[in-house]
Design an enzyme around this catalytic site. Sequence first.
Site, PDB file in Angstrom:
ATOM      1  N   HIS A  61      -1.812  17.247   3.239  1.00 47.21           N
ATOM      2  CA  HIS A  61      -2.523  16.557   4.338  1.00 47.21           C
ATOM      3  C   HIS A  61      -3.911  17.165   4.546  1.00 47.21           C
ATOM      4  CE1 HIS A  61       1.754  15.911   6.142  1.00 47.21           C
ATOM      5  NE2 HIS A  61       1.362  14.755   5.629  1.00 47.21           N
ATOM      6  N   LYS A  65      12.346   8.663  15.521  1.00 46.82           N
ATOM      7  CA  LYS A  65      12.628   9.812  14.648  1.00 46.82           C
ATOM      8  C   LYS A  65      12.989  11.037  15.467  1.00 46.82           C
ATOM      9  CE  LYS A  65       9.854   8.883  10.524  1.00 46.82           C
ATOM     10  NZ  LYS A  65       8.709   9.357   9.731  1.00 46.82           N
ATOM     11  N   ARG A 108       0.433  10.016  -3.395  1.00 47.64           N
ATOM     12  CA  ARG A 108       0.717  11.106  -4.315  1.00 47.64           C
ATOM     13  C   ARG A 108       1.205  10.592  -5.659  1.00 47.64           C
ATOM     14  NH1 ARG A 108       4.555  13.384   0.207  1.00 47.64           N
ATOM     15  NH2 ARG A 108       4.911  11.145   0.070  1.00 47.64           N
ATOM     16  N   SER A 159       6.226  16.660   3.841  1.00 46.73           N
ATOM     17  CA  SER A 159       6.754  17.358   5.022  1.00 46.73           C
ATOM     18  C   SER A 159       8.273  17.456   4.922  1.00 46.73           C
ATOM     19  CB  SER A 159       6.385  16.596   6.301  1.00 46.73           C
ATOM     20  OG  SER A 159       5.000  16.508   6.428  1.00 46.73           O
TER      21      SER A 159
HETATM   22  O1  PNS Z   1       3.261   9.729   7.498  1.00 43.28           O
HETATM   23  P1  PNS Z   1       4.099   8.539   7.827  1.00 43.28           P
HETATM   24  O2  PNS Z   1       5.243   8.931   8.721  1.00 43.28           O
HETATM   25  O3  PNS Z   1       4.536   7.813   6.597  1.00 43.28           O
HETATM   26  O4  PNS Z   1       3.162   7.566   8.683  1.00 43.28           O
HETATM   27  C1  PNS Z   1       3.552   6.266   9.012  1.00 43.28           C
HETATM   28  C2  PNS Z   1       2.555   5.605   9.981  1.00 43.28           C
HETATM   29  C3  PNS Z   1       2.344   6.455  11.217  1.00 43.28           C
HETATM   30  C4  PNS Z   1       1.221   5.416   9.281  1.00 43.28           C
HETATM   31  C5  PNS Z   1       3.121   4.204  10.355  1.00 43.28           C
HETATM   32  O5  PNS Z   1       4.451   4.345  10.729  1.00 43.28           O
HETATM   33  C6  PNS Z   1       2.354   3.522  11.474  1.00 43.28           C
HETATM   34  O6  PNS Z   1       1.226   3.150  11.305  1.00 43.28           O
HETATM   35  N1  PNS Z   1       3.025   3.343  12.644  1.00 43.28           N
HETATM   36  C7  PNS Z   1       2.424   2.751  13.808  1.00 43.28           C
HETATM   37  C8  PNS Z   1       3.072   1.410  14.152  1.00 43.28           C
HETATM   38  C9  PNS Z   1       2.449   0.298  13.341  1.00 43.28           C
HETATM   39  O7  PNS Z   1       1.269   0.030  13.399  1.00 43.28           O
HETATM   40  N2  PNS Z   1       3.315  -0.363  12.534  1.00 43.28           N
HETATM   41  C10 PNS Z   1       2.898  -1.397  11.632  1.00 43.28           C
HETATM   42  C11 PNS Z   1       2.333  -0.772  10.380  1.00 43.28           C
HETATM   43  S1  PNS Z   1       2.217  -1.892   9.075  1.00 43.28           S
END
Ligand code: PNS
Length: 162
Positions: A20, A44, A93, A131
Amino acid sequence: MATERVAIYPGSFDPLTLGHVDIMQRGSSLFDKIIVGVLKNVDKEPLFTVDERLAMIRDTFRGQDNVEADAFSGLLVDYAASRKATTIVRGVRAISDFEYEFQMALMNRRLAPTIETVFMMPAEEYSYVSSRLVKEVARLGGNIAGLVPKRVEKRLYERVRE
Ligand code: PNS
């Protein structure tokens, strides 16, 4: 003065890894400001609270003014618009990341056509770091040095021993 180019780098960051950090550093050289958006995800069960995660990010980027850490909830595109960000940065990645990232990028584009998603690759040495794996290795007593910032390493071992 030209408009400031602001990007959001969203994620869970539970916890922050050097992968990150690598993306944040690369992003901070491309944009005037990069806002690390930590999702407040009620579904979560995180290892660290949102405040702890924000503190670890802020601690790592102390003195680097164009990297900001903030929490958000709700739709990412709404948060991006509220922060006047025109770009979403995501790290990829491996090919296995691609399908999920592709779906999210296109959904976000449908919701907010003017916000562009940019994918960035971390340094090769972090291409397998996540993570989830770092937490698992720490829980099982393995060595995570060099995969997370030093302060995160210390807090992670403390947390999994609690
Ligand atoms: O690192 P992660 O946990 O894969 O991140 C996921 C994240 C935070 C980018 C995604 O869950 C997100 O954007 N959530 C916010 C809700 C949202 O906008 N959902 C629609 C996304 S297409």
